[in-house]
Design a protein around this motif. Structure first.
Motif, PDB file in Angstrom:
ATOM      1  N   HIS A 147       0.965  -1.193  -0.085  1.00  0.00           N
ATOM      2  CA  HIS A 147      -0.080   0.016  -0.078  1.00  0.00           C
ATOM      3  C   HIS A 147       0.914   1.300   0.027  1.00  0.00           C
ATOM      4  CE1 HIS A 147      -2.232   3.232   2.089  1.00  0.00           C
ATOM      5  NE2 HIS A 147      -3.248   2.675   1.469  1.00  0.00           N
ATOM      6  N   GLU A 148       1.740   1.372   0.740  1.00  0.00           N
ATOM      7  CA  GLU A 148       2.935   2.417   0.869  1.00  0.00           C
ATOM      8  C   GLU A 148       3.602   2.761  -0.114  1.00  0.00           C
ATOM      9  OE1 GLU A 148       4.154   5.680   3.234  1.00  0.00           O
ATOM     10  OE2 GLU A 148       2.412   4.313   3.247  1.00  0.00           O
ATOM     11  N   LEU A 149       4.070   1.603  -0.802  1.00  0.00           N
ATOM     12  CA  LEU A 149       4.870   1.957  -2.124  1.00  0.00           C
ATOM     13  C   LEU A 149       4.295   2.261  -3.340  1.00  0.00           C
ATOM     14  CD1 LEU A 149       7.792  -0.681  -1.332  1.00  0.00           C
ATOM     15  CD2 LEU A 149       7.745   1.797  -0.726  1.00  0.00           C
ATOM     16  N   ASN A 150       2.770   1.690  -3.409  1.00  0.00           N
ATOM     17  CA  ASN A 150       2.136   2.001  -4.435  1.00  0.00           C
ATOM     18  C   ASN A 150       2.028   3.341  -5.304  1.00  0.00           C
ATOM     19  OD1 ASN A 150       0.136   0.748  -6.591  1.00  0.00           O
ATOM     20  ND2 ASN A 150      -1.167   2.315  -5.534  1.00  0.00           N
ATOM     21  N   THR A 151       1.742   4.392  -4.288  1.00  0.00           N
ATOM     22  CA  THR A 151       1.742   5.639  -4.941  1.00  0.00           C
ATOM     23  C   THR A 151       2.887   6.118  -5.397  1.00  0.00           C
ATOM     24  OG1 THR A 151      -0.110   6.111  -3.397  1.00  0.00           O
ATOM     25  CG2 THR A 151       0.943   8.222  -4.027  1.00  0.00           C
ATOM     26  N   PRO A 152       3.949   6.057  -4.583  1.00  0.00           N
ATOM     27  CA  PRO A 152       5.312   6.778  -5.368  1.00  0.00           C
ATOM     28  C   PRO A 152       5.821   6.081  -6.581  1.00  0.00           C
ATOM     29  CG  PRO A 152       5.605   5.661  -3.201  1.00  0.00           C
ATOM     30  CD  PRO A 152       4.216   5.778  -3.304  1.00  0.00           C
ATOM     31  N   LEU A 153       5.475   4.490  -6.501  1.00  0.00           N
ATOM     32  CA  LEU A 153       6.010   3.929  -7.792  1.00  0.00           C
ATOM     33  C   LEU A 153       5.021   4.477  -8.768  1.00  0.00           C
ATOM     34  CD1 LEU A 153       6.686   0.441  -6.189  1.00  0.00           C
ATOM     35  CD2 LEU A 153       8.264   1.921  -7.178  1.00  0.00           C
ATOM     36  N   ALA A 154       3.749   4.564  -8.666  1.00  0.00           N
ATOM     37  CA  ALA A 154       2.768   4.997  -9.493  1.00  0.00           C
ATOM     38  C   ALA A 154       3.060   6.366 -10.086  1.00  0.00           C
ATOM     39  CB  ALA A 154       1.445   5.114  -8.962  1.00  0.00           C
ATOM     40  N   THR A 155       3.554   7.356  -9.319  1.00  0.00           N
ATOM     41  CA  THR A 155       4.185   8.636  -9.647  1.00  0.00           C
ATOM     42  C   THR A 155       5.076   8.352 -10.485  1.00  0.00           C
ATOM     43  OG1 THR A 155       3.310   9.549  -7.594  1.00  0.00           O
ATOM     44  CG2 THR A 155       4.945  10.737  -8.778  1.00  0.00           C
ATOM     45  N   ILE A 156       6.178   7.665 -10.146  1.00  0.00           N
ATOM     46  CA  ILE A 156       7.412   7.546 -11.143  1.00  0.00           C
ATOM     47  C   ILE A 156       7.094   6.982 -12.404  1.00  0.00           C
ATOM     48  CG2 ILE A 156       9.426   5.981 -11.297  1.00  0.00           C
ATOM     49  CD1 ILE A 156       9.699   5.940  -8.346  1.00  0.00           C
ATOM     50  N   ALA A 157       6.275   6.116 -12.606  1.00  0.00           N
ATOM     51  CA  ALA A 157       5.820   5.432 -13.879  1.00  0.00           C
ATOM     52  C   ALA A 157       4.885   6.632 -14.742  1.00  0.00           C
ATOM     53  CB  ALA A 157       4.806   4.317 -13.664  1.00  0.00           C
ATOM     54  N   ASN A 158       4.313   7.283 -13.856  1.00  0.00           N
ATOM     55  CA  ASN A 158       3.337   8.242 -14.719  1.00  0.00           C
ATOM     56  C   ASN A 158       4.492   9.473 -15.300  1.00  0.00           C
ATOM     57  OD1 ASN A 158       1.031   9.947 -15.429  1.00  0.00           O
ATOM     58  ND2 ASN A 158       1.519  11.328 -13.903  1.00  0.00           N
ATOM     59  N   PHE A 159       5.446   9.858 -14.417  1.00  0.00           N
ATOM     60  CA  PHE A 159       6.446  10.995 -15.167  1.00  0.00           C
ATOM     61  C   PHE A 159       7.127  10.306 -16.123  1.00  0.00           C
ATOM     62  CE2 PHE A 159       6.282  13.081 -10.745  1.00  0.00           C
ATOM     63  CZ  PHE A 159       5.903  14.521 -11.396  1.00  0.00           C
ATOM     64  N   ALA A 160       7.536   8.956 -15.912  1.00  0.00           N
ATOM     65  CA  ALA A 160       8.267   8.341 -16.929  1.00  0.00           C
ATOM     66  C   ALA A 160       7.461   8.224 -18.276  1.00  0.00           C
ATOM     67  CB  ALA A 160       8.775   7.224 -16.676  1.00  0.00           C
ATOM     68  N   ARG A 161       6.533   8.130 -18.389  1.00  0.00           N
ATOM     69  CA  ARG A 161       5.309   8.144 -19.546  1.00  0.00           C
ATOM     70  C   ARG A 161       5.198   9.319 -19.881  1.00  0.00           C
ATOM     71  NH1 ARG A 161       2.221   4.557 -16.341  1.00  0.00           N
ATOM     72  NH2 ARG A 161       0.754   6.190 -15.591  1.00  0.00           N
ATOM     73  N   ASN A 162       5.334  10.539 -19.188  1.00  0.00           N
ATOM     74  CA  ASN A 162       5.006  11.955 -19.780  1.00  0.00           C
ATOM     75  C   ASN A 162       6.288  12.207 -20.355  1.00  0.00           C
ATOM     76  OD1 ASN A 162       2.398  12.087 -18.790  1.00  0.00           O
ATOM     77  ND2 ASN A 162       3.079  12.976 -16.755  1.00  0.00           N
ATOM     78  N   ILE A 163       7.616  11.773 -19.888  1.00  0.00           N
ATOM     79  CA  ILE A 163       8.811  12.203 -20.578  1.00  0.00           C
ATOM     80  C   ILE A 163       8.789  11.411 -21.840  1.00  0.00           C
ATOM     81  CG2 ILE A 163      11.385  11.669 -20.377  1.00  0.00           C
ATOM     82  CD1 ILE A 163      11.011  12.081 -17.412  1.00  0.00           C
ATOM     83  N   GLN A 164       8.511  10.141 -21.781  1.00  0.00           N
ATOM     84  CA  GLN A 164       8.438   9.582 -23.340  1.00  0.00           C
ATOM     85  C   GLN A 164       7.617  10.037 -24.272  1.00  0.00           C
ATOM     86  OE1 GLN A 164       7.089   5.388 -23.135  1.00  0.00           O
ATOM     87  NE2 GLN A 164       8.126   4.709 -24.499  1.00  0.00           N
ATOM     88  N   ARG A 165       6.166  10.422 -23.899  1.00  0.00           N
ATOM     89  CA  ARG A 165       5.727  11.315 -24.842  1.00  0.00           C
ATOM     90  C   ARG A 165       6.082  12.393 -25.141  1.00  0.00           C
ATOM     91  NH1 ARG A 165       1.256  10.753 -21.950  1.00  0.00           N
ATOM     92  NH2 ARG A 165       1.374  12.750 -20.851  1.00  0.00           N
ATOM     93  N   ARG A 166       6.583  13.252 -24.186  1.00  0.00           N
ATOM     94  CA  ARG A 166       7.125  14.673 -24.690  1.00  0.00           C
ATOM     95  C   ARG A 166       8.404  14.161 -25.507  1.00  0.00           C
ATOM     96  NH1 ARG A 166       6.301  19.192 -21.969  1.00  0.00           N
ATOM     97  NH2 ARG A 166       7.564  20.123 -23.315  1.00  0.00           N
TER      98      ARG A 166
END
Length: 369
Positions: A147-166
């Protein structure tokens, strides 16, 4: 498990039940039942805490073999002993094929044989309880970590997707905005990744210090029991145990995440001991009590914390032990554990004098609701 083991004896003959109880009640707590259905009712009662089941085989209606099969399915942690006056092939084959039987005793029962069998069964029950509690501790702590690691890992994944898209559309950008976005994203990803790593590190180190989690039975036990058990197993350096005092102003049941709470308590004790390292007249006081809400307080007479750091301890990764490899995430992790079930930490300090960390638990009435 310092208390006597509890034995449930099942036999349709009233005299047999009385004889069994009189023979072993000096060493064991004994409950009796006249049949399979009555035994299952006793086992289903909340807090029955049966350790060993002893059942006759031949009984009117449902036989002991049926009880053993249901107990194996629904209460696999119980140690099971079969009693029979008919040691024939049919009974033995059904018993052996029906599940895990610790012993088979033949009627008429010999008191010495019964006592010896129950002593061995009690030891086996203690071992099973420890293994069962270890599994519960693993399940509980892994669930918290997930539960505790889910949010920061999801944040990392989201930033990575945004970088890839940009990056894939960088031809449409002027360059500088893209670099700024990547830099900002990288900083956030780094912070979240550091938090994940620190949570795992804090968890592993806490487990090392509190290898025996004091939640011996269902319900988690009380705060006093938890602190006492931790002080028994904590790997103190020579002389350190004498610096720690326990004061109980009021006790309470630790129902929510007792294994995680034990890890927090272990971490706070470790912090206090590090703060007092090499100090003359070192003292640590752990107080258990109930006021507006239940609490455990860990107080030391160490050097205290500078006001500039004190206000950031539960918010930012600041460490007073950076030279020793401290990451500064420890108290943040501990506070997140407490917040996960409705509690929180409070840190107070007087520089050059003392530091007090209070583990505030949910109100007892709210916790029961």
């Amino acid at each position: 498990m310092s208390e006597r083991a509890t034995v449930l004896y099942v036999d349709d003959e009233e005299m047999a039940r009385k004889y069994f109880a009189r023979a072993v009640e000096s060493e064991f707590a004994v409950l009796t039942a006249p049949g399979v259905d009555e035994a299952l009712q006793i086992l289903a009662q909340p807090g029955s805490d049966i350790d060993v089941l002893v059942t006759d085989y031949r009984m009117p209606g449902r036989v002991g073999g049926e009880l053993l099969r249901e107990v194996e399915r629904d209460y696999p942690h119980l140690v099971r002993i079969l009693v029979t006056a008919y040691a024939d092939k049919e009974v033995l084959l059904e018993t052996i094929n029906g599940g895990d039987i610790f012993r088979i005793l033949e009627k008429p029962l010999d008191t010495g044989v019964v006592r010896d069998a129950l002593r061995l069964a009690s030891e086996n029950a203690r071992e099973r309880a420890m293994r069962r509690q270890s599994l519960l501790a693993i399940e509980e702590t892994v669930a918290f970590l997930a539960h505790e690691l889910n949010t920061p890992l999801a944040t990392i994944a989201n930033f990575a997707r945004n970088i890839q898209r940009r990056v894939s559309h960088q031809a449409e950008d002027n360059g500088l905005p893209l670099k700024a976005d990547i830099g900002n994203a990288a900083a956030h990803m780094n912070d979240n990744a550091r938090y994940c790593l620190a949570v795992l590190s804090s968890f592993v180190e806490s487990v090392k210090r509190a290898s025996v989690v004091p939640a011996a039975r269902a319900g988690g036990g009380t705060a006093r029991q938890m602190v006492g058990a931790l002080l028994e197993v904590y790997p103190f350096a020579p002389g350190q145990r004498d610096t720690v005092q326990l004061e109980v102003q009021g006790d309470f049941a630790v129902r929510a995440a007792p294994n995680c709470v034990a890890l927090v308590l272990s971490s706070l004790l470790n912090n206090a001991l590090r703060a007092l390292d090499g100090q003359a007249g070192a003292r640590i006081r752990i107080t258990v009590g109930v006021a507006d809400r239940p609490y455990i307080i860990v107080e030391d007479n160490g050097p205290g914390i500078a006001p500039a750091l004190l206000n950031r301890l539960l918010l930012d990764p600041v460490s007073m032990h950076g030279s020793e490899g401290g990451s500064g995430w420890g108290l943040i992790f501990c506070n997140r554990v407490m917040q996960s079930f409705g509690g929180h930490l409070r840190v107070q300090s007087e520089q050059g004098c003392s530091t007090t960390v209070t583990m505030n638990f949910p109100d007892l009435e709210k916790e029961r609701a």
